[in-house]
Design a protein around this motif. Sequence first.
Motif, PDB file in Angstrom:
ATOM      1  N   ARG A 195       0.825  -1.226   0.000  1.00  0.00           N
ATOM      2  CA  ARG A 195       0.000   0.000   0.000  1.00  0.00           C
ATOM      3  C   ARG A 195       0.855   1.271   0.000  1.00  0.00           C
ATOM      4  NH1 ARG A 195      -2.548  -3.761   3.257  1.00  0.00           N
ATOM      5  NH2 ARG A 195      -4.665  -4.299   2.618  1.00  0.00           N
ATOM      6  N   TRP A 196       1.809   1.318  -0.918  1.00  0.00           N
ATOM      7  CA  TRP A 196       2.723   2.464  -1.058  1.00  0.00           C
ATOM      8  C   TRP A 196       1.970   3.608  -1.726  1.00  0.00           C
ATOM      9  CZ3 TRP A 196       7.775   2.838   0.581  1.00  0.00           C
ATOM     10  CH2 TRP A 196       8.463   3.976   0.181  1.00  0.00           C
ATOM     11  N   GLU A 197       2.042   4.799  -1.139  1.00  0.00           N
ATOM     12  CA  GLU A 197       1.317   5.944  -1.696  1.00  0.00           C
ATOM     13  C   GLU A 197       2.203   7.152  -1.959  1.00  0.00           C
ATOM     14  OE1 GLU A 197      -1.942   6.698   0.917  1.00  0.00           O
ATOM     15  OE2 GLU A 197      -2.865   4.749   0.529  1.00  0.00           O
ATOM     16  N   LYS A 198       3.487   7.041  -1.735  1.00  0.00           N
ATOM     17  CA  LYS A 198       4.401   8.167  -1.922  1.00  0.00           C
ATOM     18  C   LYS A 198       5.022   8.123  -3.314  1.00  0.00           C
ATOM     19  CE  LYS A 198       5.637   8.335   2.933  1.00  0.00           C
ATOM     20  NZ  LYS A 198       6.712   8.337   3.899  1.00  0.00           N
ATOM     21  N   ASN A 199       5.526   9.287  -3.760  1.00  0.00           N
ATOM     22  CA  ASN A 199       6.264   9.339  -5.024  1.00  0.00           C
ATOM     23  C   ASN A 199       7.622   8.663  -4.839  1.00  0.00           C
ATOM     24  OD1 ASN A 199       4.284  10.751  -6.390  1.00  0.00           O
ATOM     25  ND2 ASN A 199       5.126  12.737  -5.795  1.00  0.00           N
ATOM     26  N   ILE A 200       8.112   8.062  -5.912  1.00  0.00           N
ATOM     27  CA  ILE A 200       9.381   7.338  -5.848  1.00  0.00           C
ATOM     28  C   ILE A 200      10.335   7.892  -6.896  1.00  0.00           C
ATOM     29  CG2 ILE A 200      10.504   5.112  -6.203  1.00  0.00           C
ATOM     30  CD1 ILE A 200       7.967   3.787  -5.201  1.00  0.00           C
ATOM     31  N   THR A 201      11.558   8.165  -6.459  1.00  0.00           N
ATOM     32  CA  THR A 201      12.623   8.565  -7.377  1.00  0.00           C
ATOM     33  C   THR A 201      13.650   7.442  -7.373  1.00  0.00           C
ATOM     34  OG1 THR A 201      12.283  10.886  -6.807  1.00  0.00           O
ATOM     35  CG2 THR A 201      14.363  10.307  -7.874  1.00  0.00           C
ATOM     36  N   LEU A 202      13.843   6.840  -8.525  1.00  0.00           N
ATOM     37  CA  LEU A 202      14.775   5.718  -8.627  1.00  0.00           C
ATOM     38  C   LEU A 202      16.211   6.191  -8.724  1.00  0.00           C
ATOM     39  CD1 LEU A 202      13.004   3.341 -11.157  1.00  0.00           C
ATOM     40  CD2 LEU A 202      12.998   3.235  -8.670  1.00  0.00           C
ATOM     41  N   GLY A 203      17.100   5.384  -8.185  1.00  0.00           N
ATOM     42  CA  GLY A 203      18.528   5.620  -8.341  1.00  0.00           C
ATOM     43  C   GLY A 203      19.006   5.011  -9.639  1.00  0.00           C
ATOM     44  N   GLU A 204      20.259   5.231  -9.941  1.00  0.00           N
ATOM     45  CA  GLU A 204      20.864   4.688 -11.157  1.00  0.00           C
ATOM     46  C   GLU A 204      21.042   3.177 -11.038  1.00  0.00           C
ATOM     47  OE1 GLU A 204      21.762   6.399 -14.011  1.00  0.00           O
ATOM     48  OE2 GLU A 204      20.653   8.034 -13.081  1.00  0.00           O
ATOM     49  N   PRO A 205      20.935   2.457 -12.164  1.00  0.00           N
ATOM     50  CA  PRO A 205      21.200   1.016 -12.140  1.00  0.00           C
ATOM     51  C   PRO A 205      22.646   0.759 -11.721  1.00  0.00           C
ATOM     52  CG  PRO A 205      20.110   1.634 -14.174  1.00  0.00           C
ATOM     53  CD  PRO A 205      20.465   2.907 -13.467  1.00  0.00           C
ATOM     54  N   PRO A 206      22.946  -0.268 -11.037  1.00  0.00           N
ATOM     55  CA  PRO A 206      22.079  -1.392 -10.708  1.00  0.00           C
ATOM     56  C   PRO A 206      21.233  -1.170  -9.466  1.00  0.00           C
ATOM     57  CG  PRO A 206      24.279  -1.870  -9.925  1.00  0.00           C
ATOM     58  CD  PRO A 206      24.337  -0.530 -10.616  1.00  0.00           C
ATOM     59  N   GLY A 207      21.335  -0.025  -8.826  1.00  0.00           N
ATOM     60  CA  GLY A 207      20.536   0.266  -7.637  1.00  0.00           C
ATOM     61  C   GLY A 207      21.294  -0.056  -6.361  1.00  0.00           C
ATOM     62  N   PHE A 208      20.807   0.550  -5.280  1.00  0.00           N
ATOM     63  CA  PHE A 208      21.479   0.432  -3.993  1.00  0.00           C
ATOM     64  C   PHE A 208      21.462  -1.001  -3.456  1.00  0.00           C
ATOM     65  CE2 PHE A 208      21.353   0.346   0.622  1.00  0.00           C
ATOM     66  CZ  PHE A 208      22.561   0.945   0.914  1.00  0.00           C
ATOM     67  N   LEU A 209      20.310  -1.670  -3.498  1.00  0.00           N
ATOM     68  CA  LEU A 209      20.205  -3.000  -2.915  1.00  0.00           C
ATOM     69  C   LEU A 209      21.174  -3.978  -3.591  1.00  0.00           C
ATOM     70  CD1 LEU A 209      18.750  -4.701  -0.795  1.00  0.00           C
ATOM     71  CD2 LEU A 209      17.014  -5.230  -2.517  1.00  0.00           C
ATOM     72  N   HIS A 210      21.246  -3.935  -4.894  1.00  0.00           N
ATOM     73  CA  HIS A 210      22.170  -4.808  -5.622  1.00  0.00           C
ATOM     74  C   HIS A 210      23.620  -4.478  -5.264  1.00  0.00           C
ATOM     75  CE1 HIS A 210      24.671  -6.002  -9.098  1.00  0.00           C
ATOM     76  NE2 HIS A 210      23.957  -7.096  -9.015  1.00  0.00           N
ATOM     77  N   SER A 211      23.950  -3.200  -5.225  1.00  0.00           N
ATOM     78  CA  SER A 211      25.316  -2.789  -4.884  1.00  0.00           C
ATOM     79  C   SER A 211      25.681  -3.221  -3.468  1.00  0.00           C
ATOM     80  CB  SER A 211      25.465  -1.274  -5.023  1.00  0.00           C
ATOM     81  OG  SER A 211      25.245  -0.891  -6.354  1.00  0.00           O
ATOM     82  N   TRP A 212      24.755  -3.021  -2.533  1.00  0.00           N
ATOM     83  CA  TRP A 212      24.984  -3.419  -1.144  1.00  0.00           C
ATOM     84  C   TRP A 212      25.189  -4.922  -1.065  1.00  0.00           C
ATOM     85  CZ3 TRP A 212      22.595  -6.787   2.139  1.00  0.00           C
ATOM     86  CH2 TRP A 212      22.982  -6.720   3.476  1.00  0.00           C
ATOM     87  N   TRP A 213      24.338  -5.675  -1.755  1.00  0.00           N
ATOM     88  CA  TRP A 213      24.451  -7.132  -1.713  1.00  0.00           C
ATOM     89  C   TRP A 213      25.802  -7.585  -2.256  1.00  0.00           C
ATOM     90  CZ3 TRP A 213      22.828 -11.180   0.654  1.00  0.00           C
ATOM     91  CH2 TRP A 213      23.174 -12.432   0.164  1.00  0.00           C
ATOM     92  N   CYS A 214      26.274  -6.993  -3.324  1.00  0.00           N
ATOM     93  CA  CYS A 214      27.559  -7.382  -3.910  1.00  0.00           C
ATOM     94  C   CYS A 214      28.710  -7.166  -2.928  1.00  0.00           C
ATOM     95  CB  CYS A 214      27.818  -6.620  -5.209  1.00  0.00           C
ATOM     96  SG  CYS A 214      26.735  -7.142  -6.548  1.00  0.00           S
TER      97      CYS A 214
END
Length: 128
Positions: free
Chosen positions: A45-64
Amino acid sequence: MYAKGKGAVVPSDSQAREKLALYVYEYLLHVGAQKSAQTFLSEIRWEKNITLGEPPGFLHSWWCVFWDLYCAAPDRRETCEHSSEAKAFHDYVSDSLFHQSLVLLLWLLMDPTPDTGGHRAAALTSSP
């Protein structure tokens, strides 16, 4: 995990959940799972605006970073591929300091700093 006093800002549980939801959504979009990303937003139930980061994204970078450090641990080095930098990190810190260093590294990567437009790690590595 966070420093006490001296103006340390500890994120609330709701702020942490919001950030994680944003990073999961961003990851889904960056890997091409648009339907899953939209379903995810609907289900939480997300109702806020979202601004995406550059690929590959934070979660992927953190996981690596996490996975590289995990694989480079002395008890996994022979069975898991890792970078020479991650091995050097483990070799440099003692077992008693490793957990504190990893927590600090993750905190630096995850805590946005407004004056740098990025993360604390960027502030530490950039020149004036």
